[in-house]
Write a protein that holds these residues in place. Sequence first.
Motif, PDB file in Angstrom:
ATOM      1  N   ARG A 190      41.430  15.002  69.198  1.00  0.00           N
ATOM      2  CA  ARG A 190      40.951  14.184  68.084  1.00  0.00           C
ATOM      3  C   ARG A 190      40.017  14.767  67.198  1.00  0.00           C
ATOM      4  O   ARG A 190      39.905  14.260  65.981  1.00  0.00           O
ATOM      5  CB  ARG A 190      40.150  13.040  68.587  1.00  0.00           C
ATOM      6  CG  ARG A 190      39.038  13.276  69.210  1.00  0.00           C
ATOM      7  CD  ARG A 190      38.103  11.898  69.695  1.00  0.00           C
ATOM      8  NE  ARG A 190      38.249  11.698  70.857  1.00  0.00           N
ATOM      9  CZ  ARG A 190      37.584  10.446  71.451  1.00  0.00           C
ATOM     10  NH1 ARG A 190      36.781   9.944  70.817  1.00  0.00           N
ATOM     11  NH2 ARG A 190      37.678  10.242  72.707  1.00  0.00           N
TER      12      ARG A 190
ATOM     13  N   ARG B 124      37.074   1.482  61.774  1.00  0.00           N
ATOM     14  CA  ARG B 124      36.615   1.901  63.022  1.00  0.00           C
ATOM     15  C   ARG B 124      35.238   3.015  62.578  1.00  0.00           C
ATOM     16  O   ARG B 124      34.404   3.043  63.067  1.00  0.00           O
ATOM     17  CB  ARG B 124      37.673   2.967  63.707  1.00  0.00           C
ATOM     18  CG  ARG B 124      37.571   3.464  64.943  1.00  0.00           C
ATOM     19  CD  ARG B 124      38.694   4.141  65.383  1.00  0.00           C
ATOM     20  NE  ARG B 124      38.760   5.494  64.705  1.00  0.00           N
ATOM     21  CZ  ARG B 124      37.861   6.551  64.875  1.00  0.00           C
ATOM     22  NH1 ARG B 124      36.781   6.694  65.714  1.00  0.00           N
ATOM     23  NH2 ARG B 124      38.234   7.563  63.977  1.00  0.00           N
TER      24      ARG B 124
ATOM     25  N   GLU C 291      41.651   2.252  60.683  1.00  0.00           N
ATOM     26  CA  GLU C 291      40.984   3.469  60.647  1.00  0.00           C
ATOM     27  C   GLU C 291      39.430   3.319  59.743  1.00  0.00           C
ATOM     28  O   GLU C 291      38.615   3.778  60.403  1.00  0.00           O
ATOM     29  CB  GLU C 291      41.761   4.389  60.021  1.00  0.00           C
ATOM     30  CG  GLU C 291      40.969   5.942  60.137  1.00  0.00           C
ATOM     31  CD  GLU C 291      40.681   6.333  61.421  1.00  0.00           C
ATOM     32  OE1 GLU C 291      40.893   6.152  62.431  1.00  0.00           O
ATOM     33  OE2 GLU C 291      39.705   7.404  61.417  1.00  0.00           O
ATOM     34  N   ASP C 292      39.625   2.507  58.802  1.00  0.00           N
ATOM     35  CA  ASP C 292      38.395   2.352  58.018  1.00  0.00           C
ATOM     36  C   ASP C 292      37.446   1.726  58.686  1.00  0.00           C
ATOM     37  O   ASP C 292      36.265   2.052  58.546  1.00  0.00           O
ATOM     38  CB  ASP C 292      38.542   1.933  56.482  1.00  0.00           C
ATOM     39  CG  ASP C 292      39.515   0.662  56.730  1.00  0.00           C
ATOM     40  OD1 ASP C 292      39.942   0.331  57.721  1.00  0.00           O
ATOM     41  OD2 ASP C 292      39.683   0.182  55.478  1.00  0.00           O
TER      42      ASP C 292
END
Lengths: 218, 195
Positions: free
Chosen positions: B40, A59, A56-57
């Motif tokens: 999202r 991304r 996630e980081d």
Amino acid sequence: MLRLTNNFRTLYIAGDILNSNPHLLNSQSVRWRKPRWVPKAKSKIFRVPPRLVLPEDERIELMRLNANYKTQMKSIRKYLFDKYSNLNATEADPETQRKEFEEDFARCMEINNKWNDEQRVLREKRVAEELEAELDFARKAVELKTEKQIEQLETVEEIVRREKELSKSYILPENIDAAIEHALANPVDYNFAVNLNGEKVTGFEKEDKDKQRASVIQ
Amino acid sequence: MPYKYIGRTTDFKGKTLWEILGNLKNFGVGRIVARGMFERYPEPSYIKVLKVETLATPETVTPDDVRKVRVWVERTFRGKAFPNPIILESASYKADYKLIPKDEEEAYCRTTVKEEAKVYPKSFDFPPLMKELILRDIRAEGGNTKEELKLEIVYNKASKRTKYRIAEDGEKPNVEIVMGFGKPASPSLYEGIKL
């Protein structure tokens, strides 16, 4: 093996260029990948490449960097576009531009008028021909129609004449009594035969009726 | 027997629009449908069905085209409703729609995230080398080099309507955008590196 020879050939050609051109000293033209028109390798047809999964980081950092880059590039591009389009705009003298445009327009108009004149001659000729053809067509149509009308009139006349002829033997209220009397006086027997001499033999109906009556009585 | 999927995976999750609407009374007019892809975002995104029209069989039959349907909807994207109804046709074949049950509609459509209106800066610095070149040009023309040089930022026009606005003259933006590397979103990736 084929690929190797191909590549050697490429290298050989590259070598030729290298010898002739000193600027391409460090360039090397080797294409290891398959060309676009070669189909997918048989061993790779059913291969499903794994999906890329980013932490996630990573991304969000990549998204930020990409967005930043795009914003910066767009801004710079717009700045340069505005700057140089303005520069070009100011360089040209509007008076000269207008004069050039007018000259060009006059030249175009001259050519256009010439074409129009040529076309007008052709058009007038064509229109006259077309008009003549249409008039011919109309005249012929009128002629045909008249002929047909005359023919029809004759047919009608013929029918009327025939009917007039026939009307002489019509039974009317004035002569109905005479007609009845005539009919009673001359009974017609259609139930006849023809003998060998061609003479009519009548009287069958009467005999039949007599026989019928006899059978009823019995 | 359980399904065994082969081939590439997809991010879509749900049904096509017609698979949902075709099974509903009155073709689901008045119902709420959501796109899986838009979940999202923290704000709710959904569509309300106004009118449904089926389409003729396309001239060239493709797997996508035969699944399409024309639907008039009221769209809400990231908590903001569109002013006019829109026609949903080209994206209706995507197997990414889900029907919101009637008793969950209210909860689903409620906007819980309250975001402060973003104000973006109108301009930022030039890249260093470009700035030097421009200054040199100005000097060559004998202009004033004391004036601060700023590059106007080009933003995405489409999202400017709904997502943010650009600072007026003298207004202080609450979002920072700078020329160059900027502030990392994940500083943990740059540990031990001098930025």
